[in-house]
Scaffold this active site. Structure first.
Site, short mmCIF file in Angstrom:
data_model
loop_
_atom_site.label_atom_id
_atom_site.label_comp_id
_atom_site.label_asym_id
_atom_site.label_seq_id
_atom_site.Cartn_x
_atom_site.Cartn_y
_atom_site.Cartn_z
N GLY A 16 0.81 -1.22 0.00
CA GLY A 16 0.00 0.00 0.00
C GLY A 16 0.84 1.27 0.00
N ALA A 17 1.89 1.30 0.79
CA ALA A 17 2.68 2.52 0.91
C ALA A 17 3.42 2.82 -0.40
CB ALA A 17 3.69 2.39 2.06
N PHE A 119 -13.95 -0.46 16.07
CA PHE A 119 -12.66 -1.15 16.09
C PHE A 119 -11.97 -0.84 17.41
CE2 PHE A 119 -9.49 -3.32 13.45
CZ PHE A 119 -10.33 -3.98 12.58
N ASP A 220 13.56 -6.26 5.02
CA ASP A 220 14.78 -6.03 4.22
C ASP A 220 15.21 -4.56 4.23
OD1 ASP A 220 14.25 -8.65 3.65
OD2 ASP A 220 13.98 -8.39 1.50
N GLN A 239 4.00 -5.05 18.06
CA GLN A 239 2.64 -5.40 18.48
C GLN A 239 2.31 -6.88 18.31
OE1 GLN A 239 -1.05 -3.96 16.17
NE2 GLN A 239 -1.17 -2.91 18.12
N HIS A 241 -0.87 -9.09 18.10
CA HIS A 241 -2.32 -8.98 17.92
C HIS A 241 -2.98 -10.06 18.77
CE1 HIS A 241 -6.27 -9.05 16.08
NE2 HIS A 241 -5.97 -7.98 15.36
N LEU A 251 -4.16 -14.34 11.15
CA LEU A 251 -4.92 -13.33 11.86
C LEU A 251 -6.43 -13.53 11.75
CD1 LEU A 251 -4.13 -10.65 13.35
CD2 LEU A 251 -5.30 -9.57 11.46
N GLU A 254 -9.84 -8.00 14.23
CA GLU A 254 -10.54 -7.34 15.31
C GLU A 254 -11.98 -7.03 14.91
OE1 GLU A 254 -7.57 -4.89 17.18
OE2 GLU A 254 -9.02 -3.27 17.10
N ARG A 285 -4.98 -3.15 21.57
CA ARG A 285 -4.44 -4.50 21.38
C ARG A 285 -3.48 -4.96 22.46
NH1 ARG A 285 -3.70 -4.23 14.83
NH2 ARG A 285 -5.93 -4.40 14.46
N HIS A 351 2.61 -9.27 15.04
CA HIS A 351 1.76 -8.69 14.01
C HIS A 351 2.32 -7.44 13.34
CE1 HIS A 351 -1.94 -7.86 11.95
NE2 HIS A 351 -2.16 -6.73 12.59
N ARG A 393 0.02 0.45 18.14
CA ARG A 393 -0.82 0.94 17.05
C ARG A 393 -2.27 0.53 17.25
NH1 ARG A 393 -2.94 -1.38 12.39
NH2 ARG A 393 -1.71 -3.30 12.42
C1 LIG Z 1 -3.06 -10.29 8.56
C2 LIG Z 1 -2.95 -8.82 8.71
C3 LIG Z 1 -4.10 -8.04 8.84
C4 LIG Z 1 -4.01 -6.65 8.96
N1 LIG Z 1 -5.16 -5.92 9.06
C5 LIG Z 1 -5.07 -4.56 9.13
C6 LIG Z 1 -6.25 -3.76 9.17
O1 LIG Z 1 -7.36 -4.26 9.12
N2 LIG Z 1 -6.11 -2.43 9.23
C7 LIG Z 1 -4.88 -1.84 9.25
O2 LIG Z 1 -4.83 -0.62 9.29
N3 LIG Z 1 -3.75 -2.57 9.21
C8 LIG Z 1 -3.82 -3.92 9.15
N4 LIG Z 1 -2.67 -4.66 9.11
C9 LIG Z 1 -1.36 -4.00 9.02
C10 LIG Z 1 -1.11 -3.55 7.59
O3 LIG Z 1 -1.80 -4.36 6.68
C11 LIG Z 1 0.37 -3.59 7.23
O4 LIG Z 1 1.09 -2.94 8.21
C12 LIG Z 1 0.59 -2.90 5.91
O5 LIG Z 1 -0.21 -3.47 4.92
C13 LIG Z 1 2.03 -2.88 5.46
O6 LIG Z 1 2.07 -2.27 4.18
P1 LIG Z 1 3.40 -1.83 3.49
O7 LIG Z 1 3.04 -1.15 2.23
O8 LIG Z 1 4.24 -1.09 4.45
O9 LIG Z 1 4.16 -3.20 3.20
P2 LIG Z 1 3.71 -4.56 2.48
O10 LIG Z 1 2.33 -4.54 2.00
O11 LIG Z 1 4.13 -5.65 3.36
O12 LIG Z 1 4.60 -4.55 1.18
C14 LIG Z 1 5.98 -4.68 1.23
C15 LIG Z 1 6.48 -4.63 -0.19
O13 LIG Z 1 7.89 -4.55 -0.19
C16 LIG Z 1 8.41 -5.45 -1.10
N5 LIG Z 1 9.75 -5.79 -0.63
C17 LIG Z 1 10.12 -6.19 0.60
N6 LIG Z 1 11.44 -6.38 0.64
C18 LIG Z 1 11.91 -6.06 -0.58
C19 LIG Z 1 13.21 -6.06 -1.17
N7 LIG Z 1 14.30 -6.45 -0.49
N8 LIG Z 1 13.33 -5.69 -2.47
C20 LIG Z 1 12.24 -5.33 -3.19
N9 LIG Z 1 11.00 -5.33 -2.68
C21 LIG Z 1 10.85 -5.69 -1.39
C22 LIG Z 1 7.43 -6.60 -1.14
O14 LIG Z 1 7.53 -7.28 -2.37
C23 LIG Z 1 6.12 -5.84 -1.02
O15 LIG Z 1 5.72 -5.40 -2.30
C24 LIG Z 1 -2.75 -6.05 8.99
C25 LIG Z 1 -1.60 -6.82 8.88
C26 LIG Z 1 -1.68 -8.19 8.76
C27 LIG Z 1 -0.44 -8.99 8.68
#
Ligand SMILES: Cc1cc2nc3c(=O)[nH]c(=O)nc-3n(C[C@H](O)[C@H](O)[C@H](O)COP(=O)(O)OP(=O)(O)OC[C@H]3O[C@@H](n4cnc5c(N)ncnc54)[C@H](O)[C@@H]3O)c2cc1C
Ligand code: SF4
Ligand code: FES
Lengths: 579, 235
Positions: A16-17, A119, A220, A239, A241, A251, A254, A285, A351, A393
């Site tokens: 997402g980020a 929530f 990484d 955290q 969960h 998971l 919640e 949490r 989590h 969080r």
């Molecule tokens: C099961 C679960 C349920 C959740 N539910 C919620 C919720 O309901 N509400 C909420 O707000 N949050 C929730 N969270 C937390 C939230 O989803 C995550 O914190 C968030 O999605 C992380 O997003 P991100 O973009 O930082 O990383 P990620 O979505 O984890 O993406 C990481 C990216 O980095 C890439 N990457 C990693 N290492 C490398 C590398 N060395 N080289 C190149 N690419 C790399 C991967 O390929 C991937 O594309 C939940 C988390 C989990 C695990």
């Protein structure tokens, strides 16, 4: 073979980020942007998020960004920076509307607006009772966000390098000037030269044995930047969960409790009433995870074992199957339990990383506790620490963090790239990482990476989990250092160039060990209990000495140094936390 | 713990053998282990060269679609107790094998992109959300669940016969937008799918629906798209 690419902006990670930043960068047609991801974008762990994304839309009842900010500050146990929290909660409403306009298929209210549910930790009127603030798409909110953002990247024709794993960061004259990536399919190293780099590589739940995180959650980005001299902030705050599926860690959102599900111990008692009289099962949490542990320690786990029940049986098939279809499927598939009729066995699961690469509110990486900025280097999402989550969080605030700060980082990078020049590369950019990978491959006898990983995960689960104390944490520090030594002699069986995941998993283990060490060392030093960091030997919060962020640095010779930075407090003064 | 034999179709692009060959691994498993756990065990402790994609381990990322005892499944959504003590694991059919269970997905994603898989609505958005009734939202709910695992497309005899066929997964993702009340370009997508390599290659064999780990009614979705094309042509 080495290949070189040149871009204005690089986004590392397609969760997402990363994708949110890429969308903003790609709106600027003159900006050459690429996303590099070790997974196909839609495989990112953002897709696993279930419950929802927080914003005070007030679609179902009165709500305000100020209440949201208060809840976030309180949830953070007053360690979150209040300027950053204000930004997040104020921009939440607009960014959710923007996601809807991009096509995100939210669930709907009867009058067609975005649906919202209660929530944990989210309240109205500064803690008076639960409020419906979590915007959701059934229990697949993260999936829908990831899909929608990826779809918009396709629409904007963003360049993707999929299954390219970034393995090193390039620095020259205290400026970030690109990365080195390993092409999984060919085993070739690629140099990416750029004006700006965003680290959006996600979390590192794989440090622990019971986790909700994907195999790819190996931190990484945090490990690479740490080795290159960038600090890590607040790593002791990890955290757990409350509701992971027993033994598997998968998971259970919640949202189940948001819809009315309750926790029960061996006596069938709804024990959260004792621990959190107002918010009950929807307390934050850290509070709920500790309560579950307490119940287990006092012998009220189910049948005396290490789990309790999450009971949704009184909600009826309609609610469970319609609003929580995916978790219903998980329970049926993995447990053979039908949540409509039977309670779900759960235990706390590792989590979410509150800590990470420190940044300012525009996602720019901060080099030290004085706030010195590193030109051209950004971080966002779970890899980063802004810090909006502080010591704990709230649910729905991570997805929000991703889109708010992903967007801000994208905008800041675009602005920076508009005037910055393309930096010079250091001499021999691939040298250090090529040598490290060759070293890993050269070993012909020794133990497998999996064995070292398993020992690390068990140690961290036992000693740096929900509860911690001095002797245990010290044991973990010692053990992790021993494992780091053994890591030097592990053996990789696959010696090939093509799709060598054996090699990459071993390299990722190096990252996990690095982050496990920083986590344990930071936890050992903090002699208080705050949010997710619960010290049995120091059970109270100690604002006089510890209302501050930890900054950990890797120094010459491998030593970790800890320094501290004050918390930004504006409107909400620290108070005792009662739910 | 029980004994199980996992027979895996292996291929090493850097090895001597030109063709893939089966290899058996005898290991101990728990009945509640996922097939993915068994593969991990082999990779981690028996033969590190065994290669497959995986990430979430609970059926939501779409990484590990493969043929398990001849049918397309996600290795992380099948338990050992459901497949017995002899399991055969092979890569998806119809895509080029890169190594062991890893196949080349580029063509698959190119087909996905070809159906304009994003919301198109060029009218000025309102201040707040675009309204959509729960009934209109329900209209395309099923197809929003797709995780792009390719289990459907690679189980489709029409796809095996002709790789130019856009395939069920792409149609599912077109459906997700064609029936979204907020979208203004369903006509464009229907035009694309009315093409020689579009929906009419589907012979309603239902393999796709059976293969889908998200239980999406794929054939039904394809049928709805076909009807929408016919309806559009008749008006
Ligand atoms: C099961 C679960 C349920 C959740 N539910 C919620 C919720 O309901 N509400 C909420 O707000 N949050 C929730 N969270 C937390 C939230 O989803 C995550 O914190 C968030 O999605 C992380 O997003 P991100 O973009 O930082 O990383 P990620 O979505 O984890 O993406 C990481 C990216 O980095 C890439 N990457 C990693 N290492 C490398 C590398 N060395 N080289 C190149 N690419 C790399 C991967 O390929 C991937 O594309 C939940 C988390 C989990 C695990
Ligand atoms: S429709 Fe089902 S089988 Fe086909 S790609 Fe999507 S999730 Fe996989
Ligand atoms: S590993 Fe994600 S779907 Fe199986």
């Amino acid at each position: 073979m080495t290949h070189t690419h040149t871009y204005d902006a690089l986004v590392i990670g397609a969760g997402g980020a990363g994708l949110m930043a890429a969308i903003y960068l790609s709106r600027n047609p003159s900006m050459k942007t690429a996303v590099i991801s070790k997974l196909y974008p839609t495989r990112s762990h953002t897709g696993a998020a279930q419950g929802g994304i927080g914003a005070a839309l007030g679609n179902l009842e009165e709500d305000s960004p100020e209440w949201h900010a208060f809840d976030t500050v309180k949830g953070s146990d007053y360690l979150g920076d209040q300027d950053a929290i204000d930004v997040m909660c104020n921009e939440a409403v607009d960014v959710i509307i923007e996601l809807e306009h991009m096509g995100l298929p939210f669930s709907r209210t009867p009058d067609g607006r975005i649906a919202q549910r209660p929530f944990g930790g989210h309240s109205h009127h500064f803690g008076q009772g639960p409020v419906r603030r979590s915007c959701y798409a059934a229990d697949r909110t993260g999936h829908m966000i990831l899909q929608t953002l990826y779809q918009n990247c396709i629409k904007n024709d963003v360049d993707f390098f999929n299954e390219f794993q970034v393995v090193d960061m390039l620095m020259e004259d205290r400026r970030c000037c690109g990365v080195v990536a390993y092409h999984v399919d060919s085993g070739d190293l690629h140099i990416f030269r750029s004006k700006a780099v965003l680290w959006a590589t996600g979390g590192f739940g794989r440090v622990w044995s019971i986790t909700s995180n994907a195999v790819a959650g190996t931190g990484d980005g945090a490990a690479i930047t740490f080795r290159r001299g960038i600090p890590l902030e607040d790593m002791e705050f990890y955290q757990f969960h409350p509701t992971g599926i027993y033994k598997l860690g998968i998971l259970i959102t919640e949202g189940v409790r948001g819809e009315g599900g309750v926790l029960r111990n061996d006596n069938g008692e709804r024990f959260m009433e004792r621990y959190a009289p107002t918010m009950k099962d929807l307390a934050s949490r850290d509070v709920v995870s500790r309560a579950i542990y307490q119940e287990m320690i006092e012998g009220r786990g189910i049948g005396g074992r290490r789990f309790v029940y999450l009971d949704a049986t009184h909600l009826g098939a309609e609610v469970v199957e319609k609003k929580l279809p995916d978790i219903t499927d998980f329970c049926r598939t993995y447990l053979g339990v039908d949540p409509v009729k039977q309670p779900i066995p759960i235990q706390p699961t590792a989590h979410y990383a509150m800590g990470g690469i420190p940044t300012d509110i525009n996602g720019q990486v901060v080099l030290d506790e004085n706030g010195t900025l590193l030109p051209g280097c950004y971080a966002a999402g779970e890899a980063a620490c802004v810090s909006v989550h502080g010591a704990n969080r709230l649910g729905t605030n991570s997805l929000l963090d991703l889109v708010v700060f992903g967007k801000r980082a994208g905008l800041a990078m675009a602005e920076y790239c508009a005037t910055a020049d393309i930096p010079e590369l250091p001499s021999d950019p691939t040298g250090p990482i090529a040598a490290e990978l060759e070293r890993l491959l050269a070993q012909t006898t020794g133990e497998p990476a999996a064995k070292i990983r398993e020992e690390m995960q068990n140690t961290m689960m036992d000693f740096v989990g929900v509860y911690r104390e001095q002797a245990g944490i010290q044991k973990a520090v010692d053990k992790v250092r021993e494992l780091q030594d053994r890591y030097r002699t592990l053996v990789i069986m696959d010696k090939g160039k093509r799709f060598n995941l054996d090699l990459l998993e071993a390299w990722e283990l190096g990252n996990l060990l690095e982050l496990a060490e920083v986590t344990a060392v930071s936890a050992l030093a903090r002699t208080e209990s705050r949010g997710a960091h619960s010290r049995e030997d120091f059970p109270d919060r100690d604002d006089a000495n510890w209302l501050k962020h930890t900054f950990a640095y890797r120094r010459e010779g491998g030593r970790i140094e800890l320094r501290y930075k004050p918390v930004t407090i504006t409107r909400f003064q620290p108070k005792e936390r009662v739910y | 713990m029980a004994k199980a034999t996992i027979r895996i179709l292996r291929y090493n692009p850097e090895g001597d053998a030109a063709a893939p060959a089966h290899q058996d691994f005898a290991i101990d498993v728990e009945p509640t282990d996922r097939v993915l756990d068994a593969l991990n065990h082999i990779k981690w402790y028996v033969d590190g060269t065994l290669t497959f994609r995986r990430s979430c381990a609970h059926g939501i990322c779409g990484s590990d679609a493969m043929r398990i005892n001849g049918v397309n499944r996600l290795a992380c959504k099948v338990l050992m107790r459901d497949v017995g003590s002899r399991v055969t694991v092979e890569p998806l059919m119809g895509f080029r094998v890169i190594k062991d269970l890893v196949v080349d997905m580029d063509a698959f994603f190119a087909q996905y992109r070809s159906v304009l898989p994003y919301l198109i609505n060029d009218s000025r958005p309102p201040e707040r959300e675009r309204l959509q009734s729960p009934e209109d939202r329900e209209r395309f709910d099923d197809t929003t669940k797709c995780i792009l695992c390719a289990a459907c497309t690679t189980s489709c005899p029409s796809y095996w016969a002709n790789e130019e066929f856009v395939g069920p997964a792409a149609i599912v993702n077109a459906h997700r937008f064609i029936f979204d009340s907020r979208d203004s370009a369903p006509g464009e997508r229907l035009e694309i799918l009315n093409n020689r390599e579009g929906v009419w290659r589907c012979r309603t064999i239902f393999n796709c629906s059976e293969a889908c780990p998200r239980e999406i009614k794929v054939t039904k979705a394809i049928g709805e798209v076909k009807r929408a094309i016919l309806y559009r042509q008749s008006t």
